[in-house]
Design a protein around this motif. Structure first.
Motif, PDB file in Angstrom:
ATOM      1  N   MET A 264       0.788  -1.282  -0.042  1.00 25.80           N
ATOM      2  CA  MET A 264      -0.010  -0.124   0.021  1.00 25.80           C
ATOM      3  C   MET A 264       0.942   1.094   0.008  1.00 25.80           C
ATOM      4  N   GLU A 265       1.886   1.337   0.797  1.00 26.70           N
ATOM      5  CA  GLU A 265       2.801   2.197   0.946  1.00 26.70           C
ATOM      6  C   GLU A 265       3.343   2.546  -0.447  1.00 26.70           C
ATOM      7  N   ARG A 266       3.761   1.572  -1.310  1.00 28.05           N
ATOM      8  CA  ARG A 266       4.328   1.699  -2.456  1.00 28.05           C
ATOM      9  C   ARG A 266       3.542   2.229  -3.541  1.00 28.05           C
ATOM     10  N   LEU A 267       2.269   1.949  -3.230  1.00 23.13           N
ATOM     11  CA  LEU A 267       1.325   2.572  -4.407  1.00 23.13           C
ATOM     12  C   LEU A 267       0.893   3.867  -3.975  1.00 23.13           C
ATOM     13  N   THR A 268       0.570   4.132  -2.834  1.00 17.72           N
ATOM     14  CA  THR A 268      -0.043   5.464  -2.581  1.00 17.72           C
ATOM     15  C   THR A 268       0.939   6.531  -1.839  1.00 17.72           C
ATOM     16  N   LEU A 269       2.022   5.941  -1.219  1.00 15.71           N
ATOM     17  CA  LEU A 269       2.789   7.121  -0.517  1.00 15.71           C
ATOM     18  C   LEU A 269       3.407   7.986  -1.608  1.00 15.71           C
ATOM     19  N   PRO A 270       4.084   7.587  -2.607  1.00  9.12           N
ATOM     20  CA  PRO A 270       4.597   8.903  -3.406  1.00  9.12           C
ATOM     21  C   PRO A 270       3.533   9.914  -3.664  1.00  9.12           C
ATOM     22  N   THR A 271       2.378   9.530  -4.059  1.00  8.21           N
ATOM     23  CA  THR A 271       1.315  10.454  -4.571  1.00  8.21           C
ATOM     24  C   THR A 271       1.022  11.176  -3.165  1.00  8.21           C
ATOM     25  N   GLN A 272       0.995  10.613  -2.208  1.00 10.13           N
ATOM     26  CA  GLN A 272       0.703  11.170  -0.805  1.00 10.13           C
ATOM     27  C   GLN A 272       1.691  12.386  -0.489  1.00 10.13           C
ATOM     28  N   ARG A 273       2.955  11.817  -0.633  1.00 11.27           N
ATOM     29  CA  ARG A 273       4.130  12.802  -0.571  1.00 11.27           C
ATOM     30  C   ARG A 273       4.114  13.859  -1.155  1.00 11.27           C
ATOM     31  N   ASP A 274       3.709  13.772  -2.697  1.00 11.67           N
ATOM     32  CA  ASP A 274       3.738  14.888  -3.605  1.00 11.67           C
ATOM     33  C   ASP A 274       2.544  15.703  -2.976  1.00 11.67           C
ATOM     34  N   ALA A 275       1.415  15.082  -2.682  1.00 14.52           N
ATOM     35  CA  ALA A 275       0.425  15.900  -2.403  1.00 14.52           C
ATOM     36  C   ALA A 275       0.558  16.925  -0.958  1.00 14.52           C
ATOM     37  N   ASP A 276       1.444  16.166  -0.097  1.00 14.67           N
ATOM     38  CA  ASP A 276       1.841  16.841   1.163  1.00 14.67           C
ATOM     39  C   ASP A 276       2.769  17.916   0.783  1.00 14.67           C
ATOM     40  N   ARG A 277       3.886  17.803  -0.043  1.00 19.10           N
ATOM     41  CA  ARG A 277       4.613  18.727  -0.506  1.00 19.10           C
ATOM     42  C   ARG A 277       3.907  20.065  -0.948  1.00 19.10           C
ATOM     43  N   MET A 278       2.813  19.627  -2.083  1.00 18.84           N
ATOM     44  CA  MET A 278       2.081  20.759  -2.504  1.00 18.84           C
ATOM     45  C   MET A 278       1.353  21.474  -1.519  1.00 18.84           C
ATOM     46  N   LEU A 279       0.698  20.854  -0.703  1.00 23.55           N
ATOM     47  CA  LEU A 279       0.147  21.518   0.605  1.00 23.55           C
ATOM     48  C   LEU A 279       0.909  22.100   1.501  1.00 23.55           C
ATOM     49  N   ALA A 280       2.248  21.738   1.483  1.00 25.20           N
ATOM     50  CA  ALA A 280       3.254  22.462   2.494  1.00 25.20           C
ATOM     51  C   ALA A 280       3.501  23.715   1.633  1.00 25.20           C
ATOM     52  N   GLN A 281       3.613  23.877   0.291  1.00 26.65           N
ATOM     53  CA  GLN A 281       3.956  24.963  -0.101  1.00 26.65           C
ATOM     54  C   GLN A 281       2.521  26.001  -0.222  1.00 26.65           C
ATOM     55  N   VAL A 282       1.453  25.325  -0.255  1.00 28.89           N
ATOM     56  CA  VAL A 282       0.208  26.270  -0.306  1.00 28.89           C
ATOM     57  C   VAL A 282       0.268  26.830   1.148  1.00 28.89           C
ATOM     58  N   GLN A 283       0.411  26.042   2.370  1.00 29.44           N
ATOM     59  CA  GLN A 283       0.452  26.528   3.618  1.00 29.44           C
ATOM     60  C   GLN A 283       1.416  27.482   3.756  1.00 29.44           C
ATOM     61  N   THR A 284       2.814  27.239   3.103  1.00 33.03           N
ATOM     62  CA  THR A 284       3.575  28.163   3.178  1.00 33.03           C
ATOM     63  C   THR A 284       3.212  29.548   2.539  1.00 33.03           C
ATOM     64  N   THR A 285       2.669  29.540   1.275  1.00 31.15           N
ATOM     65  CA  THR A 285       2.356  30.862   0.772  1.00 31.15           C
ATOM     66  C   THR A 285       1.075  31.411   1.467  1.00 31.15           C
ATOM     67  N   LEU A 286       0.215  30.318   1.947  1.00 28.83           N
ATOM     68  CA  LEU A 286      -0.724  30.948   2.860  1.00 28.83           C
ATOM     69  C   LEU A 286      -0.490  31.868   3.951  1.00 28.83           C
ATOM     70  N   ARG A 287       0.557  30.973   4.694  1.00 27.32           N
ATOM     71  CA  ARG A 287       1.320  31.661   5.906  1.00 27.32           C
ATOM     72  C   ARG A 287       1.905  33.070   5.624  1.00 27.32           C
ATOM     73  N   THR A 288       2.583  33.068   4.519  1.00 26.61           N
ATOM     74  CA  THR A 288       3.216  34.437   4.012  1.00 26.61           C
ATOM     75  C   THR A 288       2.367  35.412   3.682  1.00 26.61           C
ATOM     76  N   LEU A 289       1.351  35.071   2.992  1.00 22.36           N
ATOM     77  CA  LEU A 289       0.045  36.141   2.668  1.00 22.36           C
ATOM     78  C   LEU A 289      -0.738  36.616   4.034  1.00 22.36           C
ATOM     79  N   GLU A 290      -0.730  35.541   4.822  1.00 21.20           N
ATOM     80  CA  GLU A 290      -1.154  36.093   6.146  1.00 21.20           C
ATOM     81  C   GLU A 290      -0.549  37.045   7.078  1.00 21.20           C
TER      82      GLU A 290
END
Length: 500
Positions: A264-290
């Motif tokens: 399950m990890e090999r199937l889903t974790l890379p996609t999840q990590r990409d999503a996590d990185r994108m979410l972290a970038q969005v959150q960073t941008t959001l915090r910067t805007l805030e």
């Protein structure tokens, strides 16, 4: 696993007499009775996870064979040195740190090389309770919290095989801690845990249901789609391991579940990590805007206050100008009055000096007259003396005193008496005039000293008033400069806001 009763079990071991390391992580909002885990081990494990590209909240498998040897040996050497120092001369050392579930292989190998006889206690808790606690404390999604629980439990079970171990259900520990300690004592041969009577009072005072904020049961797990499968199966099987820590059927089942989790990890974790990185970038941008929004809001509030301050400063400056003009006008009038008084005092002094000069001239004239009268008296006295001498000579020679001679003598004596009277009168007048002159001089000296004192006081007051005027002029200049600077800052802030 995090949030699984590890702190409670560690504290009970400590109450029973098993030593804890120094510098423990204390109580906080996440655990108000204390975590009972060493800060050094927390930092060491988290640093190692960071170096190998993982994190405490990760649910992936760690491939220890892929880790550089120097990284792995550096971690084990640091662990050995710290554990050796902490053990010192003691016979036991309790190490509690939830990251140890995933890092057990290098940790157990390092401790074994250092001569430790390791016993493993695996406290566990309903996976939904753990996920809810992680969500409340760290904002981790429930599904990810369940995956973390599955990974930590399966790794802890797999890596502890072959060592003395015991599994502890958090609910059973809360319900009857004494029975659970007796069972643990039998599983891993920790004799002090069987001395229930010696630790009962302190243990009862420590354990409280009020610190348990999330509770669930197998029925709840079965009713939720993402906990009804693998999580529920593992949770039920852990009860069998409590009864038999090395039950073969359970270990075989866990091996199969672990293989499924790895797939399950090999199937889903890379996609999840990409999503996590994108979410972290969005959150960073959001915090910067805030932060930018808060900064603009603060600057706007500052500008609003500055505008109010400018008008207040403008009013203050206007009031200072009005008071300054009034004060300067009053000061000018007072200066004119003082100057007029000084002129009057100066005129009086000049008049007194003129009068003194006239009196001095009169005294000098009188002295001249007295000198003249004295000279006349001396001449008459000399003539009288000469006549008397001639008379005596004539009397001695002739022995005669005629009437004419006597008359002349009487006349001369009368003139002498009159001259003496005039001389005495002149001397008396001179004495009177000298006394009058002295009194006049004393009076003039007193009046002159008074005038000089008043003149000095007037000059001092004039200087003081001039200093006050200079100070007011300086304050007015400072206020005008501050007003100019504030207007400049206001213009700059408006331009920045316009650009934003």
């Amino acid at each position: 696993m995090h949030r699984s009763g590890t702190s409670m079990l560690t504290r009970l071991l400590n109450i029973a007499g098993y030593a804890l390391p120094g510098n423990l992580l204390g109580a906080n909002e996440g655990n108000k009775t204390g975590h009972w885990e060493p800060q050094f081990l927390i930092d060491l494990n988290q640093s190692f996870l960071n170096r190998i590209g993982s994190d405490w909240s990760d649910w992936s498998e760690i491939d220890f064979d892929a880790i550089p040897k120097d990284t792995l040996s550096g971690y084990q050497t640091a662990l050995q040195s710290w554990a050796r120092t902490e053990l010192g001369g003691r016979s036991s050392l309790v190490l509690k740190e939830p990251r140890s579930c995933r890092l057990a292989p290098p940790m157990l190998a390092a401790l074994a090389d250092e001569g430790f006889e390791t016993r493993i206690l695996v406290p566990y808790r309903n996976p939904l309770e753990v996920a809810q606690s992680l969500e409340a404390r760290d904002g981790i999604a429930l599904r990810r919290g369940v995956l973390m629980w599955i990974r930590h439990v399966l790794d802890a079970e797999r890596f502890s095989r072959g060592l003395p171990r015991s599994f502890v259900d958090y609910s059973d520990l809360m319900a009857d801690w004494a029975a659970e300690l007796l069972r643990i004592s039998r599983d891993v041969r920790l004799d002090r845990l069987s001395r229930i009577d010696e630790i009962a009072e302190e243990a009862d005072s420590f354990i409280s249901d009020e610190h348990r904020h999330h509770a669930g049961d197998t029925g709840t797990l079965a009713a939720i789609d993402y906990t009804a499968g693998m999580a529920l199966t593992i949770y039920r099987a852990l009860a069998d391991l409590c009864a038999d820590p090395n039950k073969a059927e359970v270990m075989a089942a866990f091996d199969g579940l672990r293989a499924q989790l790895d797939e399950m990890e090999r199937l889903t974790l890379p996609t999840q990590r990409d999503a996590d990185r994108m979410l972290a970038q969005v959150q960073t941008t959001l915090r910067t805007l805030e932060h930018e929004h808060l900064d603009l809001q603060v600057r706007y509030e500052d500008m609003t206050r500055n505008v109010g301050g400018i008008w207040e400063l403008h009013s203050t400056v206007a009031e200072l100008n009005r008071k300054n003009e009034s004060f300067i006008s009053d000061l000018s009038a007072r200066l004119a009055e003082r100057e007029n008084a000084v002129r009057m005092r100066t005129d009086e002094l000049m008049q007194a000096q003129s009068l003194l000069s006239e009196k001095v001239k009169e005294i000098n004239a009188l002295n001249a007259r007295l000198a003249e009268a004295g000279s006349t008296g001396q001449m008459l006295q000399q003539r009288l003396d000469d006549a008397a001498k001639r008379l005596e000579e004539s009397s001695a020679e002739h022995g005669l005193r005629d009437e004419a001679t006597q008359a002349r003598i009487a006349q001369l004596e009368e003139q002498l008496t009159e001259a003496r009277a005039k001389l005495e009168a002149g001397l008396a007048e001179r004495s009177r005039l000298e006394t009058e002159r002295w009194q006049l001089e004393q009076d003039l000296m007193l009046r002159l000293a008074d005038l000089e004192a008043k003149l000095a006081a007037s000059q001092t007051q004039i200087e003081h008033l001039q200093a006050e005027r200079d100070e007011l002029v300086a304050r007015l200049a400072t206020a005008e400069q501050a007003l100019t600077e504030t207007r400049g800052r206001l213009t700059e802030t408006r331009e920045q806001l316009s650009e934003a």
